[in-house]
Write an enzyme that holds these catalytic residues in place. Structure first.
Site, PDB file in Angstrom:
ATOM      1  N   ILE A   7       0.532   6.688  -0.351  1.00 36.98           N
ATOM      2  CA  ILE A   7      -0.002   5.737   0.622  1.00 36.98           C
ATOM      3  C   ILE A   7      -1.471   5.506   0.290  1.00 36.98           C
ATOM      4  CG2 ILE A   7      -0.394   5.244   3.074  1.00 36.98           C
ATOM      5  CD1 ILE A   7       1.603   7.625   3.623  1.00 36.98           C
ATOM      6  N   CYS A   8      -1.835   4.250   0.111  1.00 34.43           N
ATOM      7  CA  CYS A   8      -3.230   3.914  -0.134  1.00 34.43           C
ATOM      8  C   CYS A   8      -3.866   3.547   1.203  1.00 34.43           C
ATOM      9  CB  CYS A   8      -3.339   2.749  -1.114  1.00 34.43           C
ATOM     10  SG  CYS A   8      -5.044   2.391  -1.571  1.00 34.43           S
ATOM     11  N   LEU A   9      -4.560   4.526   1.776  1.00 32.73           N
ATOM     12  CA  LEU A   9      -5.172   4.369   3.090  1.00 32.73           C
ATOM     13  C   LEU A   9      -6.491   5.133   3.082  1.00 32.73           C
ATOM     14  CD1 LEU A   9      -4.825   3.320   6.014  1.00 32.73           C
ATOM     15  CD2 LEU A   9      -3.630   5.450   6.519  1.00 32.73           C
ATOM     16  N   ASN A  21       0.788  -1.222   0.000  1.00 32.88           N
ATOM     17  CA  ASN A  21       0.000   0.000   0.000  1.00 32.88           C
ATOM     18  C   ASN A  21       0.827   1.283   0.000  1.00 32.88           C
ATOM     19  OD1 ASN A  21      -1.694  -2.102   2.066  1.00 32.88           O
ATOM     20  ND2 ASN A  21      -2.666  -1.424   0.176  1.00 32.88           N
ATOM     21  N   SER A  70      -6.236  -3.546  -2.546  1.00 37.32           N
ATOM     22  CA  SER A  70      -6.111  -2.197  -3.090  1.00 37.32           C
ATOM     23  C   SER A  70      -4.640  -1.759  -3.065  1.00 37.32           C
ATOM     24  CB  SER A  70      -6.980  -1.237  -2.258  1.00 37.32           C
ATOM     25  OG  SER A  70      -6.918   0.059  -2.789  1.00 37.32           O
TER      26      SER A  70
END
Length: 152
Positions: free
Chosen positions: A88-90, A81, A122
């Site tokens: 940052i995929c959050l 992520n 994701s």
């Protein structure tokens, strides 16, 4: 929340995190700008990031807390992520996942949790996600190598 309350919030959050920091983390201002923070997050124990110190740049938008902060990983992280550019995929960092009731402490805790439990559904780094799912020992070895090289 009033405009005056929103204007005071970054200072209140900063002071709280300085006096009662999240375990393993530190916060400092970049220069004297209350809306630009340097955050160091210690690698969570029991993960390949353990022992590492990961630096994040945090910029609060003018309309914070009504819009999410912009976090960028300054330390390279091998993780599904995180990408090589510091993205940052959050969920809580996305406009539709952010709520004004959240704060930077919640984001720091969410990043620590993400480091413990990647979201491979994701990914920003598809190769890291594939390794995490299909060859965990290879993933852990590579993540430990990145931590040793970039986060010490």
């Amino acid at each position: 929340m009033s405009q005056a309350g929103a204007a005071q919030r970054p200072l209140k959050e900063f002071n709280k995190l300085k006096t009662k920091p999240v375990d393993g983390c530190t916060v400092d201002l970049v220069g004297d700008d209350i809306k630009h923070w340097k955050i160091i997050i210690g690698g969570p124990s029991g993960t390949p990031y353990e022992g590492g110190k990961f630096e994040f740049d945090c910029v609060l938008p003018e309309n914070y807390p009504f819009n999410p902060p912009k976090f960028t990983a300054k330390t390279r992280v091998y993780h599904p992520n995180f990408d090589a550019e510091g993205g940052i995929c959050l969920e809580v960092l996305k406009a539709d996942g952010w709520k004004p009731t959240l704060n930077l402490e919640a984001v720091i805790i969410a990043i620590q949790e993400l480091m413990k439990n990647p979201n491979t559904a994701s990914p920003l780094d598809a190769d890291a996600a594939e390794a995490y799912v299909n060859d965990r020992s290879k993933f852990d070895k590579t993540a430990r190598e990145y931590t040793k090289k970039h986060a010490k």
